[in-house]
Design a protein around this motif. Structure first.
Motif, PDB file in Angstrom:
ATOM      1  N   PRO A   1      28.156  32.084 -12.169  1.00 34.14           N
ATOM      2  CA  PRO A   1      27.235  31.517 -11.173  1.00 34.14           C
ATOM      3  C   PRO A   1      27.066  30.022 -11.450  1.00 34.14           C
ATOM      4  O   PRO A   1      27.612  29.509 -12.430  1.00 34.14           O
ATOM      5  CB  PRO A   1      25.936  32.289 -11.409  1.00 34.14           C
ATOM      6  CG  PRO A   1      26.033  32.817 -12.794  1.00 34.14           C
ATOM      7  CD  PRO A   1      27.493  32.999 -13.106  1.00 34.14           C
ATOM      8  N   ASP A   2      26.328  29.335 -10.622  1.00 31.64           N
ATOM      9  CA  ASP A   2      26.124  27.898 -10.799  1.00 31.64           C
ATOM     10  C   ASP A   2      25.539  27.621 -12.186  1.00 31.64           C
ATOM     11  O   ASP A   2      24.418  28.042 -12.498  1.00 31.64           O
ATOM     12  CB  ASP A   2      25.174  27.376  -9.720  1.00 31.64           C
ATOM     13  CG  ASP A   2      25.152  25.862  -9.648  1.00 31.64           C
ATOM     14  OD1 ASP A   2      25.374  25.204 -10.695  1.00 31.64           O
ATOM     15  OD2 ASP A   2      24.905  25.329  -8.553  1.00 31.64           O
ATOM     16  N   VAL A   3      26.320  26.922 -13.026  1.00 31.34           N
ATOM     17  CA  VAL A   3      25.904  26.738 -14.422  1.00 31.34           C
ATOM     18  C   VAL A   3      24.652  25.882 -14.563  1.00 31.34           C
ATOM     19  O   VAL A   3      23.958  25.950 -15.585  1.00 31.34           O
ATOM     20  CB  VAL A   3      27.046  26.119 -15.263  1.00 31.34           C
ATOM     21  CG1 VAL A   3      28.236  27.060 -15.320  1.00 31.34           C
ATOM     22  CG2 VAL A   3      27.450  24.750 -14.744  1.00 31.34           C
ATOM     23  N   LEU A   4      24.340  25.086 -13.555  1.00 32.56           N
ATOM     24  CA  LEU A   4      23.153  24.236 -13.619  1.00 32.56           C
ATOM     25  C   LEU A   4      21.865  25.059 -13.563  1.00 32.56           C
ATOM     26  O   LEU A   4      20.793  24.563 -13.929  1.00 32.56           O
ATOM     27  CB  LEU A   4      23.161  23.218 -12.481  1.00 32.56           C
ATOM     28  CG  LEU A   4      24.271  22.160 -12.521  1.00 32.56           C
ATOM     29  CD1 LEU A   4      24.226  21.309 -11.268  1.00 32.56           C
ATOM     30  CD2 LEU A   4      24.154  21.290 -13.758  1.00 32.56           C
ATOM     31  N   TYR A   5      21.981  26.315 -13.108  1.00 33.61           N
ATOM     32  CA  TYR A   5      20.792  27.149 -12.950  1.00 33.61           C
ATOM     33  C   TYR A   5      20.876  28.439 -13.770  1.00 33.61           C
ATOM     34  O   TYR A   5      20.193  29.403 -13.472  1.00 33.61           O
ATOM     35  CB  TYR A   5      20.581  27.479 -11.464  1.00 33.61           C
ATOM     36  CG  TYR A   5      20.440  26.245 -10.611  1.00 33.61           C
ATOM     37  CD1 TYR A   5      19.253  25.523 -10.581  1.00 33.61           C
ATOM     38  CD2 TYR A   5      21.515  25.787  -9.862  1.00 33.61           C
ATOM     39  CE1 TYR A   5      19.136  24.375  -9.810  1.00 33.61           C
ATOM     40  CE2 TYR A   5      21.414  24.627  -9.087  1.00 33.61           C
ATOM     41  CZ  TYR A   5      20.218  23.934  -9.069  1.00 33.61           C
ATOM     42  OH  TYR A   5      20.117  22.790  -8.312  1.00 33.61           O
ATOM     43  N   LEU A   6      21.715  28.446 -14.805  1.00 34.07           N
ATOM     44  CA  LEU A   6      21.836  29.627 -15.647  1.00 34.07           C
ATOM     45  C   LEU A   6      20.556  29.860 -16.446  1.00 34.07           C
ATOM     46  O   LEU A   6      19.997  28.924 -17.028  1.00 34.07           O
ATOM     47  CB  LEU A   6      23.007  29.473 -16.625  1.00 34.07           C
ATOM     48  CG  LEU A   6      24.429  29.516 -16.063  1.00 34.07           C
ATOM     49  CD1 LEU A   6      25.435  29.342 -17.182  1.00 34.07           C
ATOM     50  CD2 LEU A   6      24.683  30.823 -15.326  1.00 34.07           C
ATOM     51  N   THR A   7      20.118  31.095 -16.482  1.00 33.38           N
ATOM     52  CA  THR A   7      19.007  31.450 -17.359  1.00 33.38           C
ATOM     53  C   THR A   7      19.550  31.550 -18.787  1.00 33.38           C
ATOM     54  O   THR A   7      20.765  31.553 -19.004  1.00 33.38           O
ATOM     55  CB  THR A   7      18.404  32.797 -16.953  1.00 33.38           C
ATOM     56  OG1 THR A   7      19.392  33.822 -17.121  1.00 33.38           O
ATOM     57  CG2 THR A   7      17.948  32.773 -15.507  1.00 33.38           C
ATOM     58  N   GLN A   8      18.664  31.665 -19.756  1.00 33.17           N
ATOM     59  CA  GLN A   8      19.104  31.781 -21.142  1.00 33.17           C
ATOM     60  C   GLN A   8      19.944  33.037 -21.353  1.00 33.17           C
ATOM     61  O   GLN A   8      20.947  33.008 -22.075  1.00 33.17           O
ATOM     62  CB  GLN A   8      17.889  31.804 -22.087  1.00 33.17           C
ATOM     63  CG  GLN A   8      18.247  31.668 -23.561  1.00 33.17           C
ATOM     64  CD  GLN A   8      19.012  30.391 -23.868  1.00 33.17           C
ATOM     65  OE1 GLN A   8      18.691  29.325 -23.355  1.00 33.17           O
ATOM     66  NE2 GLN A   8      20.050  30.507 -24.687  1.00 33.17           N
ATOM     67  N   SER A   9      19.565  34.128 -20.707  1.00 34.09           N
ATOM     68  CA  SER A   9      20.332  35.372 -20.842  1.00 34.09           C
ATOM     69  C   SER A   9      21.695  35.256 -20.170  1.00 34.09           C
ATOM     70  O   SER A   9      22.701  35.765 -20.688  1.00 34.09           O
ATOM     71  CB  SER A   9      19.557  36.554 -20.255  1.00 34.09           C
ATOM     72  OG  SER A   9      19.249  36.334 -18.892  1.00 34.09           O
ATOM     73  N   GLN A  10      21.772  34.573 -19.027  1.00 34.37           N
ATOM     74  CA  GLN A  10      23.055  34.347 -18.363  1.00 34.37           C
ATOM     75  C   GLN A  10      23.954  33.450 -19.209  1.00 34.37           C
ATOM     76  O   GLN A  10      25.166  33.671 -19.310  1.00 34.37           O
ATOM     77  CB  GLN A  10      22.838  33.713 -16.992  1.00 34.37           C
ATOM     78  CG  GLN A  10      22.324  34.661 -15.931  1.00 34.37           C
ATOM     79  CD  GLN A  10      22.092  33.965 -14.607  1.00 34.37           C
ATOM     80  OE1 GLN A  10      21.477  32.878 -14.557  1.00 34.37           O
ATOM     81  NE2 GLN A  10      22.557  34.555 -13.529  1.00 34.37           N
TER      82      GLN A  10
END
Length: 306
Positions: free
Chosen positions: A62-71
């Protein structure tokens, strides 16, 4: 012609002929992450698609700029898994050379340099592989072929594991900064921007893996894709032009549209673009790749020495 260094796009953009179908496998994971594996097994396939024989893994994020810590953590795990699949077990007696290709002064070409800055080197550290890292830069800055620098270092230090990192060119803007491609075929520096240099291939070490992220796209490819999404493909365009040309009432419209087409072709030729938040994107992607490399090499517990 859409240019790409991603195996999935090369196959998609090629006309399929009998006997040229590539072995493929698709897997979906949690956190909107998926993988594609392609295997080019014959000389005819390699010639047809213009890629070396070998295994190609493409990880979609997914868009790496909005990755959660778990992602973010899960992304590292997937890259680690795919890297381990290609390299196999790395022993404590192995010599590993990590090469960050590209130009540190250009954000979209600085991925390799950024990854190397985060890889843990292990000079004379017992119970760990001997991990070495270099950034040979580009011919325009050094006056030396990247291949000559890398092969010269390899001749001297004799690594049996070689890891190459570089930025790639895509044919779809949707892939930019959202895919990681791994292969065991080596890499050709500068090929993505039409500046082909000597290829660093799998003959230089016992185990070779190249890791690339699409961060560049040709402007004409980007515009063509936008046209196609709006049903303005070349065949439809030519059909409309033919209809207009036959009508005696529309000569000015025909000339105008033809001028627009000519302006488009000349304006976007050889222009390469990237994404807006490229610096932040490279920083996050290099974190993911470097973390995966450190884990596979078993040196993630070693503190980076500056």
């Amino acid at each position: 012609m859409k240019f790409s260094e991603l195996i999935s796009e090369i196959i998609q953009n090629s006309s399929i002929e009998a006997g040229e179908e590539v072995l493929s496998k698709f897997e979906n994971y949690k956190h909107q992450i998926s993988t594609e594996r392609y295997e080019i097994v014959s000389d005819s396939q390699a010639k047809f698609y213009g890629k070396e024989k070998g295994v190609y893994d493409l990880i979609s994020l997914p868009d790496v700029l909005y990755l959660t810590q778990s992602q973010l953590e899960y992304s590292v795990q997937i890259v680690e898994k795919r890297l381990k699949d290609i390299l196999g077990k790395v022993k404590s007696t192995d010599k590993v050379l990590v090469v960050g290709l590209g130009n540190r002064h250009i954000s979209s070409d600085s991925l390799g340099v950024s990854v190397v800055s985060k890889v843990n080197v292990t000079f004379n550290v017992k119970k760990f592989p001997h991990v070495m890292a270099i950034c040979p830069s580009v011919l325009g800055l050094t006056g030396i072929e990247t291949f000559d620098i890398v092969s010269g270092v390899i001749d001297k230090v004799k690594p049996n594991v070689l890891i190459l990192i570089d930025s790639l060119c895509a044919s779809s803007e949707e892939r930019l900064g959202k895919s990681i491609q791994l292969s065991n075929t080596g890499i050709c520096p500068g090929s993505g921007i039409g500046n082909n240099r000597k290829c660093i291939d799998k003959k230089l070490a016992e185990k070779v893996v190249s890791i690339g992220v699409p961060l560049l796209i040709y402007a004409d490819t980007f515009v063509s894709s936008a046209f196609e999404k709006n049903r303005i493909d070349n065949d439809r365009f030519e059909s409309i032009m033919h209809t207009i040309k036959k009508s005696r009432d529309n000569p000015l419209i025909y000339d105008f549209i033809q001028d627009v087409k000519n302006a488009y072709n000349s304006t976007f030729e050889n222009v390469i673009v990237s994404i807006k938040d490229i610096s932040e994107c490279v920083e996050i992607l290099s974190d993911i790749i470097a973390s995966a490399i450190n884990r596979v090499l078993g040196v993630d517990c070693i503190k980076k020495i500056y």
